[in-house]
Scaffold this active site. Structure first.
Site, PDB file in Angstrom:
ATOM      1  N   GLU A 116       1.566 -17.269 -12.556  1.00 28.74           N
ATOM      2  CA  GLU A 116       2.087 -16.775 -10.989  1.00 28.74           C
ATOM      3  C   GLU A 116       2.604 -18.109 -10.341  1.00 28.74           C
ATOM      4  OE1 GLU A 116       2.495 -13.661 -10.994  1.00 28.74           O
ATOM      5  OE2 GLU A 116       2.426 -13.060  -8.983  1.00 28.74           O
ATOM      6  N   ALA A 163       0.798  -1.237  -0.192  1.00 28.26           N
ATOM      7  CA  ALA A 163      -0.094  -0.094   0.026  1.00 28.26           C
ATOM      8  C   ALA A 163       0.909   1.445   0.152  1.00 28.26           C
ATOM      9  CB  ALA A 163      -0.968   0.068   1.290  1.00 28.26           C
ATOM     10  N   CYS A 205       5.019 -15.980  35.991  1.00 21.91           N
ATOM     11  CA  CYS A 205       3.873 -15.930  35.434  1.00 21.91           C
ATOM     12  C   CYS A 205       3.306 -14.249  35.812  1.00 21.91           C
ATOM     13  CB  CYS A 205       2.600 -16.644  36.330  1.00 21.91           C
ATOM     14  SG  CYS A 205       1.186 -16.154  35.930  1.00 21.91           S
ATOM     15  N   TYR A 209       4.080   1.425  -1.185  1.00 22.61           N
ATOM     16  CA  TYR A 209       4.532   1.399  -2.396  1.00 22.61           C
ATOM     17  C   TYR A 209       3.675   2.266  -3.346  1.00 22.61           C
ATOM     18  CZ  TYR A 209       7.202  -0.055  -6.259  1.00 22.61           C
ATOM     19  OH  TYR A 209       8.019  -0.058  -7.685  1.00 22.61           O
ATOM     20  N   ASP A 210       2.438   1.678  -3.364  1.00 23.43           N
ATOM     21  CA  ASP A 210       1.575   2.067  -4.490  1.00 23.43           C
ATOM     22  C   ASP A 210       1.231   3.709  -4.202  1.00 23.43           C
ATOM     23  OD1 ASP A 210       1.032  -0.195  -5.823  1.00 23.43           O
ATOM     24  OD2 ASP A 210      -0.712  -1.011  -4.564  1.00 23.43           O
ATOM     25  N   LYS A 240      -5.929 -12.085  -9.108  1.00 19.44           N
ATOM     26  CA  LYS A 240      -4.300 -11.444  -9.274  1.00 19.44           C
ATOM     27  C   LYS A 240      -3.728 -12.032  -8.018  1.00 19.44           C
ATOM     28  CE  LYS A 240      -1.566  -7.416  -9.579  1.00 19.44           C
ATOM     29  NZ  LYS A 240      -0.500  -7.706  -9.149  1.00 19.44           N
ATOM     30  N   SER A 290       3.921  -6.177 -17.005  1.00 15.90           N
ATOM     31  CA  SER A 290       3.243  -5.998 -15.711  1.00 15.90           C
ATOM     32  C   SER A 290       1.692  -5.577 -16.090  1.00 15.90           C
ATOM     33  CB  SER A 290       3.948  -4.975 -14.897  1.00 15.90           C
ATOM     34  OG  SER A 290       3.498  -4.941 -13.663  1.00 15.90           O
ATOM     35  N   LEU A 291       1.079  -5.282 -15.057  1.00 17.13           N
ATOM     36  CA  LEU A 291      -0.222  -4.638 -15.157  1.00 17.13           C
ATOM     37  C   LEU A 291      -0.502  -3.263 -14.696  1.00 17.13           C
ATOM     38  CD1 LEU A 291      -2.006  -7.904 -13.871  1.00 17.13           C
ATOM     39  CD2 LEU A 291      -2.422  -6.797 -16.303  1.00 17.13           C
ATOM     40  N   CYS A 326       0.940 -20.911  33.363  1.00 20.27           N
ATOM     41  CA  CYS A 326       1.287 -20.817  34.750  1.00 20.27           C
ATOM     42  C   CYS A 326       1.201 -22.151  35.224  1.00 20.27           C
ATOM     43  CB  CYS A 326       0.222 -19.850  35.455  1.00 20.27           C
ATOM     44  SG  CYS A 326       0.672 -19.823  36.984  1.00 20.27           S
TER      45      CYS A 326
HETATM   46  S1  IVH Z   1      -1.855 -10.695 -16.699  1.00 23.00           S
HETATM   47  C1  IVH Z   1       0.361  -9.131 -20.085  1.00 23.00           C
HETATM   48  N1  IVH Z   1      -3.188 -12.171 -15.073  1.00 23.00           N
HETATM   49  O1  IVH Z   1       0.441  -9.540 -11.439  1.00 23.00           O
HETATM   50  C2  IVH Z   1      -0.709  -9.571 -18.964  1.00 23.00           C
HETATM   51  N2  IVH Z   1      -1.141 -11.261 -14.282  1.00 23.00           N
HETATM   52  O2  IVH Z   1       1.124  -6.659 -11.016  1.00 23.00           O
HETATM   53  C3  IVH Z   1       0.471  -9.744 -17.814  1.00 23.00           C
HETATM   54  N3  IVH Z   1      -0.665 -11.492 -11.934  1.00 23.00           N
HETATM   55  O3  IVH Z   1       3.223  -9.362 -13.840  1.00 23.00           O
HETATM   56  C4  IVH Z   1      -0.095 -10.293 -16.662  1.00 23.00           C
HETATM   57  N4  IVH Z   1      -2.206 -12.774 -11.367  1.00 23.00           N
HETATM   58  O4  IVH Z   1       2.929 -11.489 -12.343  1.00 23.00           O
HETATM   59  C5  IVH Z   1      -2.014 -11.372 -15.078  1.00 23.00           C
HETATM   60  N5  IVH Z   1      -4.370 -13.213 -13.226  1.00 23.00           N
HETATM   61  C6  IVH Z   1      -3.359 -12.593 -13.444  1.00 23.00           C
HETATM   62  C7  IVH Z   1      -2.428 -12.612 -12.745  1.00 23.00           C
HETATM   63  C8  IVH Z   1      -1.240 -11.667 -12.950  1.00 23.00           C
HETATM   64  C9  IVH Z   1      -1.169 -12.227 -10.971  1.00 23.00           C
HETATM   65  C10 IVH Z   1       0.839 -10.968 -11.744  1.00 23.00           C
HETATM   66  C11 IVH Z   1       1.733 -10.907 -12.855  1.00 23.00           C
HETATM   67  C12 IVH Z   1       1.884  -9.561 -13.377  1.00 23.00           C
HETATM   68  C13 IVH Z   1       1.700  -8.773 -11.940  1.00 23.00           C
HETATM   69  C14 IVH Z   1       1.300  -7.364 -12.142  1.00 23.00           C
END
Ligand code: IVH
Length: 686
Positions: free
Chosen positions: A179, A43, A419, A45-46, A124, A90-91, A435
């Site tokens: 994952e 949290a 104790c 970090y985001d 996720k 990543s996402l 105890c």
């Molecule tokens: S899709 C090209 N689906 O979350 C699409 N990622 O924060 C790439 N992750 O790097 C990812 N569950 O390692 C996808 N159901 C899911 C996922 C997932 C976990 C991870 C993944 C990604 C990271 C991004």
């Protein structure tokens, strides 16, 4: 007093200097993260990342060439030796419904029309991304995400990952992406193995996964689990059905024998629009605490791959997918102290005192620690930054210390020498210290507990009288209450009238059902509901005393761990039970009580209650509700699951529905208002 841990107090990014410090911090945190260490919780970090992004948007001319914001994994990870077939991205994140709508608008503008193929919604998983290369059905290589274009070869963990077979049933050539994570169960096991090898326990499953993927020379192997979330072709071979949707691609992967996100209890659902996607997000959020693996969000993807291709990918993430982040259930905070209390049963329970931190919607200041051995296994020091986990109704617990952030000179958590209640000797024979006096240590507390309305119902016997009776030596266990003379009671209550009333209540208590008397003994793990179940199951105290651990497991809710503990305690209480019998206390459970289970409007039903009661049930607290449910033939439950028949909940008044209500809706459990429930059990209301 500051209400935020120091790490969060430094998030303001309003000057160039702060901006530079912040990007450095981001880089350090993501580098540590990839190595399996969280120096900043998710949290925080985001939040830091969003502050940096906002500053960059407001000051486009000043964006540092070193900014990690546009890089995969925030530029933390050096590329490994292995080139990815196509970038392993990543996402992008959404934090609320508004972000999701903005994403929807961006899809529409990239596509030039509204998407038509629907959306796949899946969990996720909170672990580490890997690409698994299969050639002719054999798993030949496992690669981490790395910097997205190059990853590290981690093939040494092949064979250690459930759901990712070394050999497929079909001779497929394909790269499956997904994952790797420890399930909760695997995580517990992994930490046991680590402790047995004198290795530090993992602070959380995600860190454990990253660390395990990197570690090549461990003398032990730790089992992890894989969930596929995508697949790409390998060596120009197209294993995947042409034009397959995302859901169909994962189905093909599953058919080859590999576990996918669709196989997790959260499943993969294809929905028509983003409103329905948001509903799935809420449903998955509600089941989060019960999932076998940690999730940190829900991923929403356009399901039609042709539409995905039009929408395209950016440098860090595909435009066609988004991660809806769920509130963090694990945060960092500072362990300020550990306090010890001797419970009713004589067990010493440690509680962590924490710098206040907001987790999953509430402020956490205390958390459970298990026992001295566990505290040492987790290597906790006072002043440590610790990871604290809390989800839904679960009691917060300290997972572990972030050793890298330990202040210099920090001392190990001190363990009690005597104790904390009576100052006497401690029995350290088992992991849970007690105890040496056992239940006698906390005698006044136990007697007060036994006298409560739900047990012996001697409500005149308050704290002061109990203290006087214990101090005079007239009461040294629960059974002594039944042989008190009027003189002894008069001395304690300092009034003949009050003493007479007490004597009357004590006399009446002798005729109460066995379940009440059994509960009053304070046997570990046997609260009111459990005592009722035990008494109904066995019928008499004699039968309970004769029961061995196997027989006790015939009682619902008693498993192989609890059973021997109860047997041991009942045996230890033999002198007290003998005294109770000699005093003429009833030792049987009336038949009517047991008959209730098979009859009544709630026969065979499990009923969960949440929130404040209203209408005819206004005065009913949780314990009265449980009694009512049992009288009407049902069984009270504490959390909503597939076994729940009815949830009694006050209707949500415009605010957020409770997590129990959301879960009930998801599972199709009947939800009744307190008023409707009162009608159902009208015959049983007092
Ligand atoms: S899709 C090209 N689906 O979350 C699409 N990622 O924060 C790439 N992750 O790097 C990812 N569950 O390692 C996808 N159901 C899911 C996922 C997932 C976990 C991870 C993944 C990604 C990271 C991004």
């Amino acid at each position: 007093m500051t209400t935020l841990p120091a790490v969060q107090a430094q998030f303001a990014v309003s000057s160039r200097t702060q901006y530079e410090a912040a990007i450095e911090r981001l880089r350090e945190a993501s580098q540590a993260y990839e190595k399996g260490v969280s120096v900043l919780d998710d949290a925080s970090y985001d939040q830091l990342r969003r502050s940096v992004q906002a500053w960059e948007q407001a000051n486009p001319g000043e964006v540092s060439p070193d900014s990690p914001i546009e890089l995969v994994a925030d530029g933390a990870v050096p590329g490994g030796d292995v080139a990815h077939t196509t970038p392993l991205l990543s996402l992008n994140n959404a934090f609320d419904a508004d972000d999701l709508m903005k994403w929807g608008a961006s899809l529409q503008s990239r596509l030039g029309r509204a998407p038509q193929g629907g959306y796949a919604v899946e969990p996720k998983i909170d672990g580490a991304a890997v690409a698994a290369r299969y050639r002719d059905g054999r798993l030949v290589q496992l690669i981490t995400r790395g910097n997205g274009s190059h990853g590290e070869d981690v093939s040494h963990v092949i064979g250690q990952i459930d759901g990712l077979p070394e050999q497929l049933a079909v001779p497929a050539t394909v790269e499956v992406r997904g994952e790797v994570a420890f399930t909760q169960e695997q995580f517990e096991k992994a930490n046991e193995v680590r402790a047995a090898h004198n290795a530090q326990v993992f602070a959380n499953p995600r860190n454990g996964t990253s660390g395990t993927l990197r570690a090549k020379d461990r003398p032990y192997r730790l089992q992890m689990t894989f969930w596929a979330y995508g697949a790409v072709e390998l060596d120009g071979v197209s294993f995947l059905p042409a034009g397959a949707t995302h859901a169909e691609t994962l189905a093909a992967v599953a058919a080859a024998g590999i576990q996918t996100t669709a196989d997790s209890p959260a499943g993969l659902h294809v929905v028509a629009d983003l409103a329905a996607a948001q509903e799935r997000v809420d449903a998955i959020a509600a089941m989060r605490a019960g999932l076998p693996v940690g999730i940190d969000g829900v991923v929403i993807k356009m399901n039609d791959t042709a539409e995905q291709a039009v929408v395209g990918v950016g440098t860090r993430f595909p435009h066609w997918a988004i991660a809806f982040k769920l509130p963090a259930v694990e945060r960092h905070t500072v362990l300020e102290d550990v306090v010890w209390e001797t419970g009713r049963t004589g067990t010493l329970a440690p509680t962590a005192i924490l710098a206040p931190v907001e987790i999953d919607g509430s402020t956490v200041t205390r958390a459970t620690l298990h026992n001295p051995a566990d505290i040492r296994r987790r290597d906790l020091h006072i002043g440590d930054t610790v990871t604290v986990y809390k989800a839904g109704d679960i009691i917060p617990r300290v997972q572990g210390a972030v050793v890298q952030l330990r202040p210099e000179g920090a001392l190990e958590v001190p363990l009690p020498e005597v104790c904390p209640n009576c100052g006497g000797e401690i029995n350290k024979a088992q992991e849970r210290w007690r105890c040496a006096k056992g239940t006698a240590c906390a005698l006044p507390a136990l007697i007060e507990y036994a006298a409560q309305r739900e047990m012996l119902d001697i409500d005149g016997l308050g704290k002061t009288y109990v203290a006087a009776l214990v101090a005079s030596g007239d009461v040294s266990d629960v059974a002594d209450l039944f042989t008190l003379t009027v003189e002894q009671l008069t001395k304690a209550a300092k009034s003949a009238k009050r003493a007479a009333k007490l004597a009357e209540q004590i006399e009446a208590a002798k005729a109460l059902p066995l379940s009440r008397v059994f509960c009053a003994l304070g046997v570990l793990g046997t609260g009111r509901s459990m005592s009722r179940r035990i008494a109904r199951h066995f019928g008499t105290m004699e039968a309970i005393r004769q029961a061995d651990a196997t027989a006790l497991q015939g009682v619902e809710g008693i498993g192989p761990e609890k059973a021997p503990v109860i047997v041991e305690q009942v045996a230890a209480l033999a002198p007290v039970i003998d005294k109770l019998i000699a005093a003429g206390v009833n030792m049987t459970e009336p038949q009517e009580a047991s008959a209730a289970e098979g009859a009544g409007p709630l026969a065979g039903k499990v009923v969960v209650v949440t929130g404040r009661m209203s209408g005819p049930l206004e005065a009913y607290g949780r314990s009265e509700m449980n009694t009512l449910i049992e009288k009407a033939g049902g069984r009270p439950g504490s959390s909503v699951s597939t076994k729940t028949s009815i949830l009694v909940a006050a209707p949500s008044t415009g605010g957020k529905p409770s997590s129990k209500a959301v879960k009930a809706a998801e599972l199709g459990v009947t939800v009744l208002t307190p008023e409707a429930f009162a009608e159902l059990v009208a015959d049983f209301l007092a």
